[in-house]
Design an enzyme around this catalytic site. Structure first.
Site, PDB file in Angstrom:
ATOM      1  N   CYS A  89       0.758  -1.220  -0.010  1.00  0.00           N
ATOM      2  CA  CYS A  89       0.089   0.037  -0.024  1.00  0.00           C
ATOM      3  C   CYS A  89       0.950   1.217  -0.018  1.00  0.00           C
ATOM      4  CB  CYS A  89      -0.860  -0.011   1.023  1.00  0.00           C
ATOM      5  SG  CYS A  89      -1.732  -1.420   1.665  1.00  0.00           S
ATOM      6  N   HIS A 383      -9.095   2.394  -3.264  1.00  0.00           N
ATOM      7  CA  HIS A 383      -7.702   2.252  -3.047  1.00  0.00           C
ATOM      8  C   HIS A 383      -7.055   1.287  -3.904  1.00  0.00           C
ATOM      9  CE1 HIS A 383      -4.131   1.361  -0.737  1.00  0.00           C
ATOM     10  NE2 HIS A 383      -4.610   0.552   0.488  1.00  0.00           N
ATOM     11  N   CYS A 413      -1.161   2.877   6.223  1.00  0.00           N
ATOM     12  CA  CYS A 413      -0.725   1.668   6.579  1.00  0.00           C
ATOM     13  C   CYS A 413      -0.344   0.786   5.390  1.00  0.00           C
ATOM     14  CB  CYS A 413      -1.974   0.920   7.396  1.00  0.00           C
ATOM     15  SG  CYS A 413      -3.418   0.593   6.635  1.00  0.00           S
TER      16      CYS A 413
END
Length: 427
Positions: A89, A383, A413
């Site tokens: 991520c 996302h 995160c």
């Protein structure tokens, strides 16, 4: 001495929600769609860059090293060095951080750093038993041996596995990302009602930003090969309310879980770029910087509570720069899950956690949510994993310029138990 590193411009595609099949764009398609208008408005040639760095997690087979493929398609020249980075991520932020360090240390002067992800193009993976059967069939010698090998087939060998599902499952803890959010929520007593209220507010903020036209300078229209165009983030649901979201069932921990499809980030396709420049490049090309990168930090923790990564990385930034939570006027904290974001806020306000884990004398304090994700986040936007870290830096800069704030932090995160954070100051 370390040189200052400026963010001078940037753009992104609309974030397009993955639906019933592969979307209209591959990762490189997306990178090119927002890269072309960005490079076209610069006062220098595309070949003037020293390097291209692109974050991408779900690299497809036809686009190995998508950074290089994108650079060539963007007309940056055969001599352009381009490479792809991957830290789940955080990949889109890692591209900025890598470029930031190259420029800060005098290696480069002008870098195009981005992130691209087309989660709708995630592959279907063949079961290992099926792979072994095919290998045995291919390796069998003679008609008899091939017939015997073929007879060992079972129907389950032909049932593909969704690659994205395995990719979002931590191989160490065997927890998927939603389950790690459930763990964080349990540790800090985050309720379902709190998560749903946060998710509804994310949609409200994004819908408001779209209606006010605040994203027009950031989002470039993307044109598909069939002539269809996409000019806005299409995952937003302005009619979302805590009451409507409360009707959804938990996805990851039934029946008592707090994490649902409505208060989680969406599976989405998107790309984003920022242009990084040294003082010398700014002067040489007559550029107008928007912001300067002051510092960055990567941290790691137990993969089972990966959602708390922003607390560790952002706190280290604050400590090193002698700042507190209240000194930061604007925050972008990637909304992987509402429960996870609220868990981070609760951790900063928990004296025991701050003392034992962060090494602080007391609680860091309460983060003012009016300063956090002011135009919505991944719950309403989506996302695209390799892109999100880049988008939050780009949008942080643009939002700070609009609001007149000076100092901000972008943080996320990272699946696998990590966190990244970047301290930005407007110019």
């Amino acid at each position: 001495m370390a040189r200052p590193v400026f963010i001078v411009d940037g753009s992104r595609t609309p974030f397009l929600k993955a639906r019933s099949g592969p979307g209209p764009f591959t990762p490189v398609d997306l990178a090119v769609q927002c890269g072309r208008p960005l490079l076209a408005r610069q006062p220098f040639a595309p070949s003037a860059f020293d390097q291209v760095i692109l974050g991408c997690v779900n690299v497809i087979a036809d686009e190995m090293n998508p950074a290089r493929v994108a650079a060539l398609r963007l007309g940056m020249g055969e001599k352009m060095v381009a490479f792809t980075v991957q830290i789940n991520c955080g990949s889109g932020m890692q591209s900025i951080d890598t470029g930031y360090r190259y420029i800060r240390e005098g290696v480069s002067d002008l870098i195009l750093a981005g992130g691209a992800e087309a989660l709708s193009h995630a592959p279907l993976v063949w079961p290992q038993q099926g792979v072994r059967w095919f290998a045995g069939l291919a390796g069998a010698k003679g008609i008899g041996a091939k017939v015997m090998a073929a007879l060992k087939v079972k129907p389950g060998y032909f049932k593909p596995i969704i690659g994205l599902e395995r990719g979002l499952t931590d191989p160490i803890t065997d927890l998927n990302m939603g389950q790690t959010a459930e763990v964080v929520g349990h540790l800090f007593g985050i309720t379902r009602a709190q998560s749903d209220a946060y998710a509804a507010e994310s949609h409200r903020r994004l819908a408001n930003a779209q209606s006010q036209g605040w994203l027009k300078g950031e989002v470039e229209t993307a044109f598909a090969r069939d002539g269809t165009f996409y000019d806005h983030d299409d995952g937003v649901r302005p009619d979302s309310t805590p009451e409507s979201l409360a009707k959804l069932k938990p996805v990851f921990e039934r029946p008592w879980g707090k994490v649902t499809a409505g208060n989680s980030s969406q599976i989405t396709d998107g790309a984003s770029w920022v242009i990084l420049a040294s003082e010398e490049a700014v002067a040489r090309h007559g550029l107008t910087p928007k912001a300067v990168i002051l510092d960055s930090q990567w941290s790691a923790l137990d993969p089972g509570i990966m959602g708390l990564g922003p607390v560790l990385s952002a706190t280290e930034l604050l400590k090193r720069n002698k700042l507190t939570l209240s000194d930061i006027e604007s925050w972008e904290l990637n909304e992987a899950f509402a429960t996870q974001v609220l868990g981070c806020l609760a951790a900063w306000n928990d004296e025991k956690f701050c003392n034992e884990i962060l090494g602080l004398d007391g609680a860091a304090g309460e983060l003012d949510q009016t300063k956090l994700n002011v135009d919505g986040g991944a719950i309403s936007l989506g996302h695209p994993v390799g892109c999100s870290g880049n988008r939050i830096v780009l949008h942080l800069v643009n939002a700070m310029k609009r609001l007149g704030t000076r100092r901000g932090i972008a943080t996320e995160c990272i699946g696998g138990g990590q966190g990244g954070a970047m301290l930005i100051e407007t110019v």
